[in-house]
Design a protein around this motif. Structure first.
Motif, PDB file in Angstrom:
ATOM      1  N   GLY A  82       5.099 -16.120   8.886  1.00  0.00           N
ATOM      2  CA  GLY A  82       5.996 -14.857   9.408  1.00  0.00           C
ATOM      3  C   GLY A  82       7.138 -14.684   8.654  1.00  0.00           C
ATOM      4  O   GLY A  82       7.947 -13.615   8.721  1.00  0.00           O
ATOM      5  N   CYS A  83       7.390 -15.541   7.386  1.00  0.00           N
ATOM      6  CA  CYS A  83       8.487 -15.193   6.923  1.00  0.00           C
ATOM      7  C   CYS A  83       8.134 -14.260   5.730  1.00  0.00           C
ATOM      8  O   CYS A  83       7.482 -14.778   4.541  1.00  0.00           O
ATOM      9  N   LEU A  84       8.243 -12.952   5.928  1.00  0.00           N
ATOM     10  CA  LEU A  84       8.215 -11.919   4.666  1.00  0.00           C
ATOM     11  C   LEU A  84       9.198 -10.857   4.896  1.00  0.00           C
ATOM     12  O   LEU A  84      10.074 -10.973   5.660  1.00  0.00           O
ATOM     13  N   ALA A  88      12.820  -6.969  -3.718  1.00  0.00           N
ATOM     14  CA  ALA A  88      11.968  -7.757  -2.434  1.00  0.00           C
ATOM     15  C   ALA A  88      12.482  -9.197  -2.917  1.00  0.00           C
ATOM     16  O   ALA A  88      12.301 -10.172  -1.802  1.00  0.00           O
ATOM     17  N   LEU A  89      12.513  -9.929  -3.880  1.00  0.00           N
ATOM     18  CA  LEU A  89      13.022 -11.273  -4.239  1.00  0.00           C
ATOM     19  C   LEU A  89      14.472 -11.678  -3.418  1.00  0.00           C
ATOM     20  O   LEU A  89      14.406 -12.641  -3.039  1.00  0.00           O
ATOM     21  N   GLU A  90      15.396 -10.605  -3.325  1.00  0.00           N
ATOM     22  CA  GLU A  90      16.556 -10.812  -2.846  1.00  0.00           C
ATOM     23  C   GLU A  90      16.224 -10.945  -1.183  1.00  0.00           C
ATOM     24  O   GLU A  90      16.824 -11.604  -0.564  1.00  0.00           O
ATOM     25  N   MET A  91      15.484  -9.891  -0.863  1.00  0.00           N
ATOM     26  CA  MET A  91      15.135  -9.712   0.540  1.00  0.00           C
ATOM     27  C   MET A  91      14.418 -10.810   1.140  1.00  0.00           C
ATOM     28  O   MET A  91      14.835 -11.362   2.256  1.00  0.00           O
ATOM     29  N   ILE A  92      13.627 -11.680   0.258  1.00  0.00           N
ATOM     30  CA  ILE A  92      12.898 -12.682   0.917  1.00  0.00           C
ATOM     31  C   ILE A  92      13.851 -14.137   1.027  1.00  0.00           C
ATOM     32  O   ILE A  92      13.819 -14.889   1.885  1.00  0.00           O
ATOM     33  N   TRP A 141      14.869 -17.421   8.874  1.00  0.00           N
ATOM     34  CA  TRP A 141      13.681 -17.959   9.373  1.00  0.00           C
ATOM     35  C   TRP A 141      14.103 -19.415   9.573  1.00  0.00           C
ATOM     36  O   TRP A 141      13.895 -20.238  10.656  1.00  0.00           O
ATOM     37  N   LEU A 142      14.824 -19.879   8.634  1.00  0.00           N
ATOM     38  CA  LEU A 142      15.239 -21.344   8.743  1.00  0.00           C
ATOM     39  C   LEU A 142      16.292 -21.819   9.926  1.00  0.00           C
ATOM     40  O   LEU A 142      16.262 -22.644  10.667  1.00  0.00           O
ATOM     41  N   GLU A 143      17.278 -20.768   9.801  1.00  0.00           N
ATOM     42  CA  GLU A 143      18.292 -20.968  10.698  1.00  0.00           C
ATOM     43  C   GLU A 143      17.701 -20.960  12.192  1.00  0.00           C
ATOM     44  O   GLU A 143      18.112 -21.651  13.232  1.00  0.00           O
ATOM     45  N   VAL A 144      16.893 -19.786  12.594  1.00  0.00           N
ATOM     46  CA  VAL A 144      16.130 -19.814  13.798  1.00  0.00           C
ATOM     47  C   VAL A 144      15.241 -21.290  13.929  1.00  0.00           C
ATOM     48  O   VAL A 144      15.483 -21.802  15.252  1.00  0.00           O
ATOM     49  N   ASP A 193       0.853  -1.367   0.086  1.00  0.00           N
ATOM     50  CA  ASP A 193      -0.152  -0.168  -0.009  1.00  0.00           C
ATOM     51  C   ASP A 193       0.855   1.384  -0.055  1.00  0.00           C
ATOM     52  O   ASP A 193       0.514   2.100  -0.597  1.00  0.00           O
ATOM     53  N   GLU A 194       1.940   1.150   0.684  1.00  0.00           N
ATOM     54  CA  GLU A 194       2.841   2.470   0.927  1.00  0.00           C
ATOM     55  C   GLU A 194       3.802   2.420  -0.277  1.00  0.00           C
ATOM     56  O   GLU A 194       4.413   3.342  -0.131  1.00  0.00           O
ATOM     57  N   GLY A 195       3.774   1.696  -1.286  1.00  0.00           N
ATOM     58  CA  GLY A 195       4.764   1.778  -2.367  1.00  0.00           C
ATOM     59  C   GLY A 195       5.659   0.520  -2.157  1.00  0.00           C
ATOM     60  O   GLY A 195       5.807  -0.086  -1.080  1.00  0.00           O
ATOM     61  N   GLY A 196       6.446   0.080  -3.391  1.00  0.00           N
ATOM     62  CA  GLY A 196       7.193  -1.081  -3.303  1.00  0.00           C
ATOM     63  C   GLY A 196       6.162  -2.450  -3.238  1.00  0.00           C
ATOM     64  O   GLY A 196       5.101  -2.340  -3.757  1.00  0.00           O
ATOM     65  N   TYR A 197       7.002  -3.357  -2.904  1.00  0.00           N
ATOM     66  CA  TYR A 197       6.411  -4.659  -2.846  1.00  0.00           C
ATOM     67  C   TYR A 197       6.551  -5.631  -1.508  1.00  0.00           C
ATOM     68  O   TYR A 197       7.558  -5.239  -0.731  1.00  0.00           O
ATOM     69  N   VAL A 198       5.769  -6.306  -0.995  1.00  0.00           N
ATOM     70  CA  VAL A 198       5.644  -7.221  -0.040  1.00  0.00           C
ATOM     71  C   VAL A 198       5.708  -8.437  -0.729  1.00  0.00           C
ATOM     72  O   VAL A 198       5.311  -8.984  -1.617  1.00  0.00           O
ATOM     73  N   VAL A 199       6.664  -9.399   0.111  1.00  0.00           N
ATOM     74  CA  VAL A 199       6.803 -10.782  -0.603  1.00  0.00           C
ATOM     75  C   VAL A 199       6.947 -11.801   0.602  1.00  0.00           C
ATOM     76  O   VAL A 199       7.234 -11.193   1.811  1.00  0.00           O
ATOM     77  N   GLU A 200       6.250 -12.797   0.552  1.00  0.00           N
ATOM     78  CA  GLU A 200       6.263 -13.785   1.660  1.00  0.00           C
ATOM     79  C   GLU A 200       6.381 -15.234   1.040  1.00  0.00           C
ATOM     80  O   GLU A 200       6.076 -15.772   0.058  1.00  0.00           O
ATOM     81  N   ILE A 201       6.656 -16.205   2.106  1.00  0.00           N
ATOM     82  CA  ILE A 201       6.681 -17.639   1.889  1.00  0.00           C
ATOM     83  C   ILE A 201       5.710 -18.181   2.895  1.00  0.00           C
ATOM     84  O   ILE A 201       5.717 -17.909   3.972  1.00  0.00           O
ATOM     85  N   LEU A 202       4.327 -18.522   2.053  1.00  0.00           N
ATOM     86  CA  LEU A 202       3.337 -18.936   3.172  1.00  0.00           C
ATOM     87  C   LEU A 202       3.471 -20.223   3.644  1.00  0.00           C
ATOM     88  O   LEU A 202       2.850 -20.332   4.858  1.00  0.00           O
ATOM     89  N   GLU A 203       4.442 -21.049   3.261  1.00  0.00           N
ATOM     90  CA  GLU A 203       4.599 -22.316   4.020  1.00  0.00           C
ATOM     91  C   GLU A 203       5.415 -21.795   5.434  1.00  0.00           C
ATOM     92  O   GLU A 203       5.477 -22.870   6.140  1.00  0.00           O
ATOM     93  N   LEU A 204       6.204 -20.862   5.511  1.00  0.00           N
ATOM     94  CA  LEU A 204       6.808 -20.556   6.616  1.00  0.00           C
ATOM     95  C   LEU A 204       6.300 -19.460   7.292  1.00  0.00           C
ATOM     96  O   LEU A 204       6.482 -18.142   6.818  1.00  0.00           O
TER      97      LEU A 204
END
Length: 125
Positions: free
Chosen positions: A35-37, A46-50, A57-60, A22-33
């Motif tokens: 809170g991983c967004l 966004a794809l690099e950041m995910i 997420w996996l390390e924790v 909504d504020e601009g840019g993109y949100v990206v997430e992995i639904l199977e994980l």
């Protein structure tokens, strides 16, 4: 059976969902994980950041002994054929637009459906 390590999970084909923020840019997430967004100003960022968020997420999860879900496996097969009924007026409009673009009705509908769901397309129309 060997223990599944970080690299095992990093190599799995998790589905990435990307949508405009909504504020601009993109949100990206992995639904199977859960809170991983992440976010990015561009799709590429966004794809690099995910990828960074997925690794963290996996390390924790591995350190804490949290169960890590694996990507859902598609069990259905898709033929690529779809029969639908549409109003005659819509059929006419779609046919006219396809003729304007000098492509087949099938190509035109395929392109428009792909755009509508955010599927990557090569603009050939």
């Amino acid at each position: 059976m060997s223990k599944k390590d970080l690299q095992y999970y990093l190599d799995l084909p998790y589905r990435i969902v990307l949508h405009p923020a909504d504020e601009g840019g993109y949100v990206v997430e992995i639904l199977e994980l859960p809170g991983c967004l992440s976010q990015g100003e561009t799709i590429e960022e966004a794809l690099e950041m995910i990828e960074d968020a997925k690794r963290a997420w996996l390390e924790v999860a591995l350190e804490e002994g949290i169960e890590i879900p694996e990507p859902a496996r598609d069990t259905e097969e898709y033929s690529g054929k779809l029969n639908i009924r549409i109003p005659k007026s819509l059929h006419r409009i779609l046919s006219e637009k396809a003729k304007e673009e000098n492509v087949s009705l099938n190509q035109y509908i395929n392109y428009q459906l792909s755009r509508g769901v955010g599927y990557p397309t090569k603009r050939s129309l």
